[in-house]
Design a protein around this motif. Structure first.
Motif, PDB file in Angstrom:
ATOM      1  N   UNK A 200       0.843  -1.210   0.000  1.00  0.00           N
ATOM      2  CA  UNK A 200       0.000   0.000   0.000  1.00  0.00           C
ATOM      3  C   UNK A 200       0.864   1.240   0.000  1.00  0.00           C
ATOM      4  N   UNK A 201       1.939   1.205   0.779  1.00  0.00           N
ATOM      5  CA  UNK A 201       2.832   2.365   0.815  1.00  0.00           C
ATOM      6  C   UNK A 201       3.573   2.551  -0.507  1.00  0.00           C
ATOM      7  N   UNK A 202       3.935   1.425  -1.138  1.00  0.00           N
ATOM      8  CA  UNK A 202       4.666   1.524  -2.402  1.00  0.00           C
ATOM      9  C   UNK A 202       3.748   1.929  -3.554  1.00  0.00           C
ATOM     10  N   UNK A 203       2.503   1.436  -3.526  1.00  0.00           N
ATOM     11  CA  UNK A 203       1.547   1.689  -4.621  1.00  0.00           C
ATOM     12  C   UNK A 203       0.350   2.398  -4.010  1.00  0.00           C
ATOM     13  N   UNK A 204      -0.772   1.676  -3.903  1.00  0.00           N
ATOM     14  CA  UNK A 204      -1.885   2.216  -3.126  1.00  0.00           C
ATOM     15  C   UNK A 204      -2.705   1.058  -2.596  1.00  0.00           C
ATOM     16  N   UNK A 205      -3.575   1.381  -1.680  1.00  0.00           N
ATOM     17  CA  UNK A 205      -4.328   0.370  -0.948  1.00  0.00           C
ATOM     18  C   UNK A 205      -5.133  -0.527  -1.891  1.00  0.00           C
ATOM     19  N   UNK A 206      -5.798   0.128  -2.863  1.00  0.00           N
ATOM     20  CA  UNK A 206      -6.689  -0.620  -3.761  1.00  0.00           C
ATOM     21  C   UNK A 206      -5.888  -1.689  -4.534  1.00  0.00           C
ATOM     22  N   UNK A 207      -4.741  -1.285  -5.061  1.00  0.00           N
ATOM     23  CA  UNK A 207      -3.929  -2.228  -5.840  1.00  0.00           C
ATOM     24  C   UNK A 207      -3.300  -3.279  -4.923  1.00  0.00           C
ATOM     25  N   UNK A 208      -2.831  -2.833  -3.755  1.00  0.00           N
ATOM     26  CA  UNK A 208      -2.184  -3.761  -2.813  1.00  0.00           C
ATOM     27  C   UNK A 208      -3.151  -4.873  -2.408  1.00  0.00           C
ATOM     28  N   UNK A 209      -4.415  -4.520  -2.266  1.00  0.00           N
ATOM     29  CA  UNK A 209      -5.403  -5.522  -1.846  1.00  0.00           C
ATOM     30  C   UNK A 209      -5.678  -6.573  -2.926  1.00  0.00           C
ATOM     31  N   UNK A 210      -5.198  -6.316  -4.137  1.00  0.00           N
ATOM     32  CA  UNK A 210      -5.402  -7.312  -5.208  1.00  0.00           C
ATOM     33  C   UNK A 210      -4.271  -8.341  -5.240  1.00  0.00           C
ATOM     34  N   UNK A 211      -3.207  -8.088  -4.471  1.00  0.00           N
ATOM     35  CA  UNK A 211      -2.072  -9.023  -4.489  1.00  0.00           C
ATOM     36  C   UNK A 211      -2.379 -10.183  -3.544  1.00  0.00           C
ATOM     37  N   UNK A 212      -2.397 -11.373  -4.125  1.00  0.00           N
ATOM     38  CA  UNK A 212      -2.699 -12.552  -3.289  1.00  0.00           C
ATOM     39  C   UNK A 212      -1.483 -12.923  -2.436  1.00  0.00           C
ATOM     40  N   UNK A 213      -1.768 -13.384  -1.226  1.00  0.00           N
ATOM     41  CA  UNK A 213      -0.686 -13.793  -0.320  1.00  0.00           C
ATOM     42  C   UNK A 213      -0.902 -15.264   0.061  1.00  0.00           C
ATOM     43  N   UNK A 214       0.053 -16.089  -0.311  1.00  0.00           N
ATOM     44  CA  UNK A 214      -0.013 -17.520   0.006  1.00  0.00           C
ATOM     45  C   UNK A 214       0.835 -17.792   1.240  1.00  0.00           C
ATOM     46  N   UNK A 215       0.592 -18.954   1.840  1.00  0.00           N
ATOM     47  CA  UNK A 215       1.508 -19.409   2.898  1.00  0.00           C
ATOM     48  C   UNK A 215       2.201 -20.693   2.429  1.00  0.00           C
ATOM     49  N   UNK A 216       3.477 -20.846   2.770  1.00  0.00           N
ATOM     50  CA  UNK A 216       4.194 -22.088   2.485  1.00  0.00           C
ATOM     51  C   UNK A 216       5.140 -22.429   3.616  1.00  0.00           C
ATOM     52  N   UNK A 217       5.191 -23.708   3.983  1.00  0.00           N
ATOM     53  CA  UNK A 217       6.104 -24.169   5.034  1.00  0.00           C
ATOM     54  C   UNK A 217       5.472 -25.263   5.856  1.00  0.00           C
ATOM     55  N   UNK A 218       5.862 -26.523   5.550  1.00  0.00           N
ATOM     56  CA  UNK A 218       5.399 -27.682   6.330  1.00  0.00           C
ATOM     57  C   UNK A 218       3.871 -27.811   6.380  1.00  0.00           C
ATOM     58  N   UNK A 219       3.226 -27.540   5.254  1.00  0.00           N
ATOM     59  CA  UNK A 219       1.770 -27.751   5.214  1.00  0.00           C
ATOM     60  C   UNK A 219       1.487 -29.208   4.846  1.00  0.00           C
ATOM     61  N   UNK A 220       0.324 -29.683   5.301  1.00  0.00           N
ATOM     62  CA  UNK A 220      -0.081 -31.057   5.007  1.00  0.00           C
ATOM     63  C   UNK A 220      -1.607 -31.125   5.052  1.00  0.00           C
ATOM     64  N   UNK A 221      -2.147 -32.334   4.876  1.00  0.00           N
ATOM     65  CA  UNK A 221      -3.610 -32.428   4.786  1.00  0.00           C
ATOM     66  C   UNK A 221      -4.294 -32.073   6.112  1.00  0.00           C
ATOM     67  N   UNK A 222      -3.567 -32.219   7.210  1.00  0.00           N
ATOM     68  CA  UNK A 222      -4.181 -31.934   8.516  1.00  0.00           C
ATOM     69  C   UNK A 222      -4.217 -30.437   8.836  1.00  0.00           C
ATOM     70  N   UNK A 223      -3.200 -29.702   8.365  1.00  0.00           N
ATOM     71  CA  UNK A 223      -3.155 -28.298   8.795  1.00  0.00           C
ATOM     72  C   UNK A 223      -3.526 -27.290   7.706  1.00  0.00           C
ATOM     73  N   UNK A 224      -3.749 -27.731   6.457  1.00  0.00           N
ATOM     74  CA  UNK A 224      -3.877 -26.723   5.396  1.00  0.00           C
ATOM     75  C   UNK A 224      -5.089 -25.807   5.544  1.00  0.00           C
TER      76      UNK A 224
END
Ligand code: PEP
Length: 259
Positions: A200-224
């Motif tokens: 948001x600081x680099x661009x703007x809030x509206x555009x920043x909210x379109x960027x998807x954020x994933x998580x990665x690290x030791x995920x499995x069927x029990x915790x995903x």
């Protein structure tokens, strides 16, 4: 945080596996058969380059690329070639590329821009090395660790606002990758808020909210599912568990059911 309308995105990073094209075909074939009909999830398989052709109906991704589109770079694969091979995505900045191949923030930025130029979407990996940035109350906080901020600013340098939604940021704390010690959903939510704030600081809030954020690290069927429901991740980047078709399919189904 306002909830996004995007499909949840699940990216399978096979790394340098499996060891034969036959196994790659079997893995890809089983996943494709089992996830058919799950319409509100987007699945991207990222095999090693020689196996890209085994990915049929699902979206195809690569695990890296060079920053030039062609030329005298022995052993390298360009974003233009990946696009021509039918890739939609490329993973850039994975911590193993930094650890074993010396990739720096500057190289990552060049690759991001080259991939976008070739029309690929980027899965940009960022993540701190250790979990030791505590505040005065003993709470761990991203704000105190300069690493994430530097990685985001470095990777987005020179990327136009009109292009940022073609970058998906994967929050992958290095301490959680392949360790069996995942982040908590709270860690993931706070990373998502932090990443969006910097954008948001680099661009703007509206555009920043379109960027998807994933998580990665030791995920499995029990915790995903918990990373999606409580951590509000827009999807997952899956390493080890994506090599076991049953496990991976269960993960996709649990995300499908919880999104
Ligand atoms: C990865 O390497 O991107 C990753 C998330 O690995 P794992 O799921 O095995 O921790």
């Amino acid at each position: 945080m306002k909830n996004e309308t995007y499909k949840k995105l699940i990216v399978a990073n096979w790394k340098m596996n499996p060891s034969s094209s036959k196994e790659a075909e079997e893995l890809s074939g089983t996943v494709q058969r089992e996830v058919r009909g799950l319409k509100n999830v987007e699945i991207v398989l990222c095999p090693p380059f020689p196996y890209l052709s085994v990915v049929g109906a699902l979206a195809k991704g690569a695990q890296s690329c060079h920053w030039e589109q062609k030329g005298a770079y022995t052993g390298a694969v360009s974003p233009a070639m990946l696009k021509d091979m039918g890739c939609e995505y490329v993973i850039i900045g994975h911590s193993e590329r930094k650890q074993y191949f010396g990739e720096t923030d500057e190289i990552i930025n060049k690759k991001v821009k080259a991939a976008l130029k070739a029309g690929l979407k980027v899965v940009l990996c960022i993540g701190e090395d250790t979990r030791d940035s505590f505040d005065s109350k003993g709470h761990w906080t991203h704000e105190l660790d300069p690493k994430l901020k530097e990685q985001i600013i470095g990777a987005f340098e020179g990327v136009k606002k009109s292009n940022i939604q073609n970058i998906v940021v994967a929050y992958e704390p290095v301490w959680a990758i392949g360790t069996g010690n995942p982040a908590t959903p709270d860690d993931v939510l706070s990373a998502k808020i932090f990443i969006r704030k910097i954008l948001s600081n680099l661009y703007d809030r509206k555009e920043a909210d379109k960027v998807r954020v994933l998580y990665g690290g030791s995920t499995n069927k029990k915790n995903s599912a918990v990373f999606i429901k409580e951590g509000q991740a827009d999807g997952l980047l899956v390493g080890g568990a994506s090599l076991d078709s049953d496990e991976f399919v269960e993960m996709v189904k649990s995300i499908y059911e919880n999104s």
